[in-house]
Design a protein around this motif. Structure first.
Motif, PDB file in Angstrom:
ATOM      1  N   ALA A 293       0.866  -1.188   0.000  1.00 53.75           N
ATOM      2  CA  ALA A 293       0.000   0.000   0.000  1.00 53.75           C
ATOM      3  C   ALA A 293       0.896   1.230   0.000  1.00 53.75           C
ATOM      4  CB  ALA A 293      -0.913  -0.005   1.222  1.00 53.75           C
ATOM      5  N   VAL A 294       0.308   2.383  -0.264  1.00 61.07           N
ATOM      6  CA  VAL A 294       1.086   3.614  -0.369  1.00 61.07           C
ATOM      7  C   VAL A 294       1.888   3.841   0.918  1.00 61.07           C
ATOM      8  CG1 VAL A 294      -0.710   5.207   0.441  1.00 61.07           C
ATOM      9  CG2 VAL A 294       1.017   6.003  -1.170  1.00 61.07           C
ATOM     10  N   HIS A 295       3.159   4.178   0.726  1.00 62.59           N
ATOM     11  CA  HIS A 295       4.050   4.505   1.836  1.00 62.59           C
ATOM     12  C   HIS A 295       3.979   6.005   2.107  1.00 62.59           C
ATOM     13  CE1 HIS A 295       7.552   4.408   4.425  1.00 62.59           C
ATOM     14  NE2 HIS A 295       8.136   5.307   3.666  1.00 62.59           N
TER      15      HIS A 295
ATOM     16  N   ASP B 263       4.778   5.278  -4.650  1.00 60.54           N
ATOM     17  CA  ASP B 263       5.666   4.730  -3.612  1.00 60.54           C
ATOM     18  C   ASP B 263       4.885   3.807  -2.686  1.00 60.54           C
ATOM     19  OD1 ASP B 263       7.606   4.165  -1.745  1.00 60.54           O
ATOM     20  OD2 ASP B 263       7.801   6.219  -1.011  1.00 60.54           O
ATOM     21  N   LYS B 264       4.826   2.531  -3.071  1.00 64.46           N
ATOM     22  CA  LYS B 264       4.125   1.525  -2.283  1.00 64.46           C
ATOM     23  C   LYS B 264       5.154   0.658  -1.561  1.00 64.46           C
ATOM     24  CE  LYS B 264       0.107   1.971  -4.970  1.00 64.46           C
ATOM     25  NZ  LYS B 264      -0.550   3.153  -4.521  1.00 64.46           N
ATOM     26  N   ARG B 265       4.780   0.150  -0.394  1.00 65.33           N
ATOM     27  CA  ARG B 265       5.661  -0.715   0.396  1.00 65.33           C
ATOM     28  C   ARG B 265       4.854  -1.870   0.964  1.00 65.33           C
ATOM     29  NH1 ARG B 265      10.116   2.863   1.962  1.00 65.33           N
ATOM     30  NH2 ARG B 265      10.229   4.266   0.168  1.00 65.33           N
TER      31      ARG B 265
ATOM     32  N   GLU C 246      18.252  -3.080  -6.157  1.00 70.52           N
ATOM     33  CA  GLU C 246      17.148  -3.831  -5.570  1.00 70.52           C
ATOM     34  C   GLU C 246      15.845  -3.071  -5.780  1.00 70.52           C
ATOM     35  OE1 GLU C 246      15.568  -5.433  -1.268  1.00 70.52           O
ATOM     36  OE2 GLU C 246      17.654  -4.793  -1.449  1.00 70.52           O
ATOM     37  N   LEU C 247      14.802  -3.800  -6.139  1.00 72.11           N
ATOM     38  CA  LEU C 247      13.490  -3.201  -6.373  1.00 72.11           C
ATOM     39  C   LEU C 247      12.494  -3.890  -5.443  1.00 72.11           C
ATOM     40  CD1 LEU C 247      13.695  -3.136 -10.283  1.00 72.11           C
ATOM     41  CD2 LEU C 247      14.308  -1.316  -8.667  1.00 72.11           C
ATOM     42  N   HIS C 248      12.339  -3.334  -4.255  1.00 73.26           N
ATOM     43  CA  HIS C 248      11.521  -3.911  -3.195  1.00 73.26           C
ATOM     44  C   HIS C 248      10.071  -4.097  -3.633  1.00 73.26           C
ATOM     45  CE1 HIS C 248       9.446  -0.109  -2.403  1.00 73.26           C
ATOM     46  NE2 HIS C 248      10.618   0.477  -2.563  1.00 73.26           N
ATOM     47  N   PRO C 249       9.337  -5.015  -2.983  1.00 72.75           N
ATOM     48  CA  PRO C 249       7.908  -5.127  -3.282  1.00 72.75           C
ATOM     49  C   PRO C 249       7.223  -3.765  -3.135  1.00 72.75           C
ATOM     50  CG  PRO C 249       8.598  -6.990  -1.967  1.00 72.75           C
ATOM     51  CD  PRO C 249       9.768  -6.017  -2.004  1.00 72.75           C
ATOM     52  N   GLY C 250       6.471  -3.397  -4.156  1.00 76.84           N
ATOM     53  CA  GLY C 250       5.805  -2.107  -4.201  1.00 76.84           C
ATOM     54  C   GLY C 250       6.516  -1.096  -5.094  1.00 76.84           C
ATOM     55  N   TRP C 251       7.761  -1.355  -5.466  1.00 80.12           N
ATOM     56  CA  TRP C 251       8.548  -0.401  -6.243  1.00 80.12           C
ATOM     57  C   TRP C 251       7.890  -0.075  -7.583  1.00 80.12           C
ATOM     58  CZ3 TRP C 251      11.048   0.057 -10.909  1.00 80.12           C
ATOM     59  CH2 TRP C 251      11.955   1.127 -11.020  1.00 80.12           C
ATOM     60  N   PHE C 252       7.212  -1.038  -8.170  1.00 76.98           N
ATOM     61  CA  PHE C 252       6.548  -0.812  -9.460  1.00 76.98           C
ATOM     62  C   PHE C 252       5.173  -0.164  -9.281  1.00 76.98           C
ATOM     63  CE2 PHE C 252       9.694  -4.015 -10.221  1.00 76.98           C
ATOM     64  CZ  PHE C 252      10.213  -3.689 -11.456  1.00 76.98           C
ATOM     65  N   GLY C 253       4.840   0.167  -8.034  1.00 79.36           N
ATOM     66  CA  GLY C 253       3.525   0.714  -7.729  1.00 79.36           C
ATOM     67  C   GLY C 253       2.490  -0.385  -7.551  1.00 79.36           C
ATOM     68  N   GLU C 254       2.975  -1.626  -7.455  1.00 81.89           N
ATOM     69  CA  GLU C 254       2.053  -2.754  -7.353  1.00 81.89           C
ATOM     70  C   GLU C 254       1.511  -2.923  -5.942  1.00 81.89           C
ATOM     71  OE1 GLU C 254       6.000  -5.005  -6.504  1.00 81.89           O
ATOM     72  OE2 GLU C 254       5.352  -3.121  -7.418  1.00 81.89           O
ATOM     73  N   ASN C 255       0.311  -3.485  -5.885  1.00 84.42           N
ATOM     74  CA  ASN C 255      -0.309  -3.843  -4.611  1.00 84.42           C
ATOM     75  C   ASN C 255       0.034  -5.273  -4.224  1.00 84.42           C
ATOM     76  OD1 ASN C 255      -2.791  -2.108  -6.121  1.00 84.42           O
ATOM     77  ND2 ASN C 255      -2.047  -1.382  -4.153  1.00 84.42           N
ATOM     78  N   LEU C 256       0.229  -6.113  -5.221  1.00 85.34           N
ATOM     79  CA  LEU C 256       0.542  -7.512  -4.973  1.00 85.34           C
ATOM     80  C   LEU C 256       1.829  -7.885  -5.693  1.00 85.34           C
ATOM     81  CD1 LEU C 256      -2.975  -9.113  -5.650  1.00 85.34           C
ATOM     82  CD2 LEU C 256      -2.089  -8.193  -3.490  1.00 85.34           C
ATOM     83  N   ARG C 257       2.812  -8.352  -4.938  1.00 85.01           N
ATOM     84  CA  ARG C 257       4.013  -8.952  -5.550  1.00 85.01           C
ATOM     85  C   ARG C 257       3.792 -10.458  -5.449  1.00 85.01           C
ATOM     86  NH1 ARG C 257       9.694  -7.446  -6.212  1.00 85.01           N
ATOM     87  NH2 ARG C 257       8.880  -5.341  -6.598  1.00 85.01           N
ATOM     88  N   VAL C 258       3.756 -11.123  -6.592  1.00 83.51           N
ATOM     89  CA  VAL C 258       3.450 -12.553  -6.651  1.00 83.51           C
ATOM     90  C   VAL C 258       4.640 -13.311  -7.221  1.00 83.51           C
ATOM     91  CG1 VAL C 258       0.988 -12.038  -6.952  1.00 83.51           C
ATOM     92  CG2 VAL C 258       2.404 -12.476  -8.963  1.00 83.51           C
ATOM     93  N   GLU C 259       4.671 -14.617  -6.975  1.00 81.71           N
ATOM     94  CA  GLU C 259       5.704 -15.440  -7.600  1.00 81.71           C
ATOM     95  C   GLU C 259       5.104 -16.751  -8.062  1.00 81.71           C
ATOM     96  OE1 GLU C 259       9.033 -16.165  -5.002  1.00 81.71           O
ATOM     97  OE2 GLU C 259       8.016 -17.798  -3.985  1.00 81.71           O
TER      98      GLU C 259
END
Length: 181
Positions: free
Chosen positions: A9-11, A26-28, A77-90
């Motif tokens: 969510a937005v940081h 800026d999501k984290r 390093e591109l932490h989860p949220g760096w792309f503006g995403e709400n969900l980082r999935v694998e």
């Protein structure tokens, strides 16, 4: 089995030279269980509702595998949220998902793939430095866009939850095909 790496969510809002004047890109990662409703992740915001948010763009998903590619390209390093995403999935080919595909995340949340992300100048400014020049074209050409999702069934999710593809409409375009058409 595909899984949810992080819920983001937005940081903080950042000043931006675009028409809105700020960006919420800026999501984290958020700790613990997070409520997902019809308009997205609880505590998240969108600075521009013209281009982001609403029922068809309630949640944005991005794959760890695609983020790893960009980490190599950008040498950072591109932490989860760096792309503006709400969900980082694998373990899930987000760009190969079909429009209309239904995923269950955790025990209750169900989402539907609605459309690809269209990169914009705000995203390029977020990337910053020399990489920002030509970023929109580079990101588009690479085809690692991520997908917007509609929330079909609200509930709680958390990092580590399993993701199951419940249905995928045969013949529907993939996220990448929809973007390139």
């Amino acid at each position: 089995m595909p899984r949810l790496v992080a819920v983001c969510a937005v940081h903080s809002l950042h000043p931006d030279s675009g028409s809105v004047g700020v960006t919420a890109i800026d999501k984290r990662a958020v700790e613990g269980s997070v409520r997902v409703g019809k308009l997205g992740i609880r505590s998240d915001v969108q600075a521009s509702r013209k281009h982001h948010g609403g029922p068809d763009k309630a949640v944005y998903a991005y794959a760890t595998e695609d983020a790893a590619f960009w980490e190599g390209e950008l040498d950072r390093e591109l932490h989860p949220g760096w792309f503006g995403e709400n969900l980082r999935v694998e373990g899930l080919d987000v760009n190969g998902a079909r429009i209309g595909e239904i995923w269950r995340i955790g025990d209750t949340v169900e989402v539907e793939v609605t459309m690809p992300r269209t990169p914009c100048a705000t995203f390029a400014r977020w990337v910053g430095g020399s990489a920002a020049r030509g970023w929109v074209k580079r990101f588009s050409d690479e085809g690692r866009l991520g997908a917007y999702l509609r929330v079909r069934r609200a509930g709680e999710i958390r990092a580590g939850d399993a993701i199951e593809v419940l249905s995928s409409p045969e013949g529907a375009p993939t996220v990448l095909e929809a973007y390139r058409s």
